[in-house]
Write a protein that holds these residues in place. Structure first.
Motif, PDB file in Angstrom:
ATOM      1  N   TRP A 140       0.825  -1.191   0.000  1.00 30.22           N
ATOM      2  CA  TRP A 140       0.000   0.000   0.000  1.00 30.22           C
ATOM      3  C   TRP A 140       0.866   1.251   0.000  1.00 30.22           C
ATOM      4  CZ3 TRP A 140      -4.473  -1.179  -1.559  1.00 30.22           C
ATOM      5  CH2 TRP A 140      -5.138  -2.335  -1.123  1.00 30.22           C
ATOM      6  N   VAL A 141       0.412   2.273  -0.710  1.00 28.98           N
ATOM      7  CA  VAL A 141       1.032   3.592  -0.698  1.00 28.98           C
ATOM      8  C   VAL A 141       0.266   4.433   0.322  1.00 28.98           C
ATOM      9  CG1 VAL A 141       1.470   5.671  -2.075  1.00 28.98           C
ATOM     10  CG2 VAL A 141       1.780   3.390  -3.091  1.00 28.98           C
ATOM     11  N   PRO A 142       0.951   5.274   1.118  1.00 23.66           N
ATOM     12  CA  PRO A 142       0.241   6.082   2.119  1.00 23.66           C
ATOM     13  C   PRO A 142      -0.948   6.833   1.526  1.00 23.66           C
ATOM     14  CG  PRO A 142       2.597   6.258   2.457  1.00 23.66           C
ATOM     15  CD  PRO A 142       2.408   5.461   1.185  1.00 23.66           C
ATOM     16  N   GLY A 143      -2.037   6.856   2.295  1.00 19.14           N
ATOM     17  CA  GLY A 143      -3.296   7.413   1.821  1.00 19.14           C
ATOM     18  C   GLY A 143      -4.267   6.284   1.534  1.00 19.14           C
ATOM     19  N   GLY A 144      -5.530   6.592   1.280  1.00 21.88           N
ATOM     20  CA  GLY A 144      -6.514   5.547   1.005  1.00 21.88           C
ATOM     21  C   GLY A 144      -7.041   4.939   2.290  1.00 21.88           C
ATOM     22  N   SER A 145      -8.098   4.156   2.163  1.00 21.43           N
ATOM     23  CA  SER A 145      -8.793   3.647   3.341  1.00 21.43           C
ATOM     24  C   SER A 145      -7.949   2.660   4.133  1.00 21.43           C
ATOM     25  CB  SER A 145     -10.111   2.991   2.927  1.00 21.43           C
ATOM     26  OG  SER A 145      -9.880   1.892   2.072  1.00 21.43           O
ATOM     27  N   MET A 146      -7.176   1.820   3.443  1.00 21.63           N
ATOM     28  CA  MET A 146      -6.390   0.810   4.143  1.00 21.63           C
ATOM     29  C   MET A 146      -5.410   1.459   5.116  1.00 21.63           C
ATOM     30  SD  MET A 146      -7.488  -2.086   3.011  1.00 21.63           S
ATOM     31  CE  MET A 146      -8.172  -2.940   1.589  1.00 21.63           C
ATOM     32  N   MET A 147      -4.624   2.385   4.598  1.00 19.24           N
ATOM     33  CA  MET A 147      -3.624   3.037   5.436  1.00 19.24           C
ATOM     34  C   MET A 147      -4.277   3.959   6.466  1.00 19.24           C
ATOM     35  SD  MET A 147      -0.565   2.013   4.586  1.00 19.24           S
ATOM     36  CE  MET A 147       0.645   3.283   4.954  1.00 19.24           C
ATOM     37  N   THR A 148      -5.399   4.586   6.085  1.00 19.09           N
ATOM     38  CA  THR A 148      -6.084   5.482   7.021  1.00 19.09           C
ATOM     39  C   THR A 148      -6.565   4.723   8.247  1.00 19.09           C
ATOM     40  OG1 THR A 148      -6.780   7.027   5.304  1.00 19.09           O
ATOM     41  CG2 THR A 148      -8.076   7.002   7.337  1.00 19.09           C
ATOM     42  N   ALA A 248     -12.751   9.354  10.117  1.00 19.73           N
ATOM     43  CA  ALA A 248     -11.643   9.263   9.163  1.00 19.73           C
ATOM     44  C   ALA A 248     -12.109   8.783   7.795  1.00 19.73           C
ATOM     45  CB  ALA A 248     -10.564   8.333   9.709  1.00 19.73           C
ATOM     46  N   VAL A 249     -12.944   7.736   7.750  1.00 11.45           N
ATOM     47  CA  VAL A 249     -13.362   7.223   6.450  1.00 11.45           C
ATOM     48  C   VAL A 249     -14.366   8.167   5.775  1.00 11.45           C
ATOM     49  CG1 VAL A 249     -12.865   4.813   7.011  1.00 11.45           C
ATOM     50  CG2 VAL A 249     -15.159   5.720   7.429  1.00 11.45           C
ATOM     51  N   ARG A 250     -15.123   8.903   6.567  1.00 15.05           N
ATOM     52  CA  ARG A 250     -16.002   9.911   5.968  1.00 15.05           C
ATOM     53  C   ARG A 250     -15.184  11.001   5.291  1.00 15.05           C
ATOM     54  NH1 ARG A 250     -20.526  10.584  10.828  1.00 15.05           N
ATOM     55  NH2 ARG A 250     -21.980   8.976  10.077  1.00 15.05           N
ATOM     56  N   GLU A 251     -14.068  11.356   5.890  1.00 12.06           N
ATOM     57  CA  GLU A 251     -13.220  12.413   5.327  1.00 12.06           C
ATOM     58  C   GLU A 251     -12.592  12.008   3.997  1.00 12.06           C
ATOM     59  OE1 GLU A 251     -10.430  13.303   8.393  1.00 12.06           O
ATOM     60  OE2 GLU A 251     -11.824  14.608   9.501  1.00 12.06           O
ATOM     61  N   ILE A 252     -12.310  10.727   3.807  1.00 10.34           N
ATOM     62  CA  ILE A 252     -11.674  10.288   2.558  1.00 10.34           C
ATOM     63  C   ILE A 252     -12.683   9.734   1.551  1.00 10.34           C
ATOM     64  CG2 ILE A 252      -9.469   9.805   3.694  1.00 10.34           C
ATOM     65  CD1 ILE A 252     -10.176   6.830   3.587  1.00 10.34           C
ATOM     66  N   ASN A 253     -13.951   9.695   1.938  1.00 12.64           N
ATOM     67  CA  ASN A 253     -14.986   9.172   1.039  1.00 12.64           C
ATOM     68  C   ASN A 253     -15.098  10.024  -0.225  1.00 12.64           C
ATOM     69  OD1 ASN A 253     -17.165   7.817  -0.053  1.00 12.64           O
ATOM     70  ND2 ASN A 253     -18.674   8.752   1.328  1.00 12.64           N
ATOM     71  N   GLU A 254     -15.102   9.374  -1.375  1.00 14.82           N
ATOM     72  CA  GLU A 254     -15.167  10.075  -2.656  1.00 14.82           C
ATOM     73  C   GLU A 254     -16.572  10.089  -3.264  1.00 14.82           C
ATOM     74  OE1 GLU A 254     -12.408   7.756  -4.848  1.00 14.82           O
ATOM     75  OE2 GLU A 254     -10.685   8.330  -3.609  1.00 14.82           O
ATOM     76  N   ASP A 255     -17.536   9.435  -2.600  1.00 15.57           N
ATOM     77  CA  ASP A 255     -18.892   9.337  -3.135  1.00 15.57           C
ATOM     78  C   ASP A 255     -19.880   9.826  -2.078  1.00 15.57           C
ATOM     79  OD1 ASP A 255     -21.358   8.696  -4.132  1.00 15.57           O
ATOM     80  OD2 ASP A 255     -20.833   6.646  -4.726  1.00 15.57           O
ATOM     81  N   PRO A 256     -20.426  11.022  -2.219  1.00 20.18           N
ATOM     82  CA  PRO A 256     -21.329  11.558  -1.193  1.00 20.18           C
ATOM     83  C   PRO A 256     -22.627  10.793  -1.047  1.00 20.18           C
ATOM     84  CG  PRO A 256     -21.326  12.962  -3.143  1.00 20.18           C
ATOM     85  CD  PRO A 256     -20.223  11.962  -3.338  1.00 20.18           C
ATOM     86  N   THR A 257     -22.995   9.958  -2.011  1.00 17.60           N
ATOM     87  CA  THR A 257     -24.243   9.212  -1.934  1.00 17.60           C
ATOM     88  C   THR A 257     -24.058   7.773  -1.455  1.00 17.60           C
ATOM     89  OG1 THR A 257     -24.128   8.457  -4.241  1.00 17.60           O
ATOM     90  CG2 THR A 257     -25.168  10.593  -3.811  1.00 17.60           C
ATOM     91  N   ALA A 258     -22.806   7.329  -1.350  1.00 19.33           N
ATOM     92  CA  ALA A 258     -22.529   5.962  -0.904  1.00 19.33           C
ATOM     93  C   ALA A 258     -21.137   5.954  -0.274  1.00 19.33           C
ATOM     94  CB  ALA A 258     -22.625   4.977  -2.069  1.00 19.33           C
ATOM     95  N   PHE A 259     -20.282   5.072  -0.728  1.00 23.80           N
ATOM     96  CA  PHE A 259     -18.897   5.067  -0.252  1.00 23.80           C
ATOM     97  C   PHE A 259     -17.990   4.532  -1.341  1.00 23.80           C
ATOM     98  CE2 PHE A 259     -15.170   3.080   1.725  1.00 23.80           C
ATOM     99  CZ  PHE A 259     -14.676   4.162   2.457  1.00 23.80           C
TER     100      PHE A 259
END
Length: 273
Positions: A140-148, A248-259
């Protein structure tokens, strides 16, 4: 997750949903390693056996290795269900149960990156890989849900349990498995040349809450829950951690209608120089 906070047991919980979500990456890495017919393939940290089974389906002589006894059994069952010939063995990255120079291809999908001693793991991978063979792993590269999730949970557990004893200056140093200069230096010590490329994958769910619910059975999450359960205020601590993770996962979520969240990862290819 921080080692001082949790004793991680990969046999706990249910790794299977994570394995299913990572199957497309195993497919990419296995396809990059073709042709595989007749070749000896080792899947290090095989989990539920994704890469080993994909290789076996392409005619490889496949061996999966994992320290988690339960996952080894899951992988064996999947092989039988698919009518595939693949061997699955208990073992870890510091002592791979494979003879010297016998692996034409050694794969490790988000697995060896968790080895406590990176140098020992690289030495072992170099030992078992045949002349002219290839090592291919993902990180994994830093960033994204896994690392978060790992970062937030690790920091929380450190707050609860403290930073642990003073680090041993002789202890193995961690390796940034996604960083090309660091990888080149680490692998060169064992006569291996490295190439790194970055890609991206997406994880989706109906909501951030659903994503975290599914993640809650991951071995890391279950190990953390067991550690927190030893505290008299465990219920409050679990609620606090859940709240931090959801934020944390809400902050990185890219889809406001889902996830949906993008996870960048590195594919590392190493060969004997």
């Amino acid at each position: 997750m921080e080692e001082h906070a949790v004793d991680l047991d990969w046999s706990l919980g249910q790794y299977e949903p994570t394995g299913e979500s990572l199957l497309p990456i195993s497919e990419i890495v296995v396809a990059m390693s073709e042709p595989l017919a007749g070749k000896r393939v080792v899947d290090l940290g095989c989990g539920t056996g994704n890469a080993a089974l994909l290789a076996a389906a392409r005619g490889a002589v496949a061996t999966g290795v994992d320290p988690a006894a339960r996952l080894v059994e899951v992988a064996r069952k999947r092989a039988v269900e698919r009518g595939l010939q693949a061997e699955f063995l208990a073992g870890d990255a510091a002592a791979i149960p494979v003879e010297d120079g016998t692996a034409d291809v050694l794969l490790s999908i988000f697995a060896v990156i968790f080895a406590p001693d990176a140098d020992a793991a690289i030495a072992e991978m170099a030992r078992v890989t045949a002349p002219g063979g290839v090592i291919r792993l993902t990180s994994w590269v830093p960033g994204g849900s896994m690392m978060t999730i790992n970062t937030v949970a690790g920091r929380f557990m450190a707050e609860v349990f403290g930073s642990g004893p003073t680090p041993d200056p002789e202890a193995p140093k961690p390796l940034a498995w996604h960083d090309e200069p660091a990888l080149r230096e680490a692998f060169a010590k064992h006569g291996l040349e490295v190439e790194v490329e970055q890609r991206s994958m997406h994880l989706t769910a109906s909501s951030p809450e659903e994503y975290l619910t599914k993640s809650g059975q991951h071995p890391m999450a279950v190990s953390a829950a067991q550690a927190l359960a030893t505290r008299p205020d465990s219920a409050q601590l679990e609620a606090d951690l859940a709240g931090r993770l959801l934020t944390a996962v809400r902050e990185i979520n890219e889809d406001p209608t889902a996830f949906q969240v993008s996870n960048n990862y590195a594919i590392v290819t190493a060969r004997h120089g």
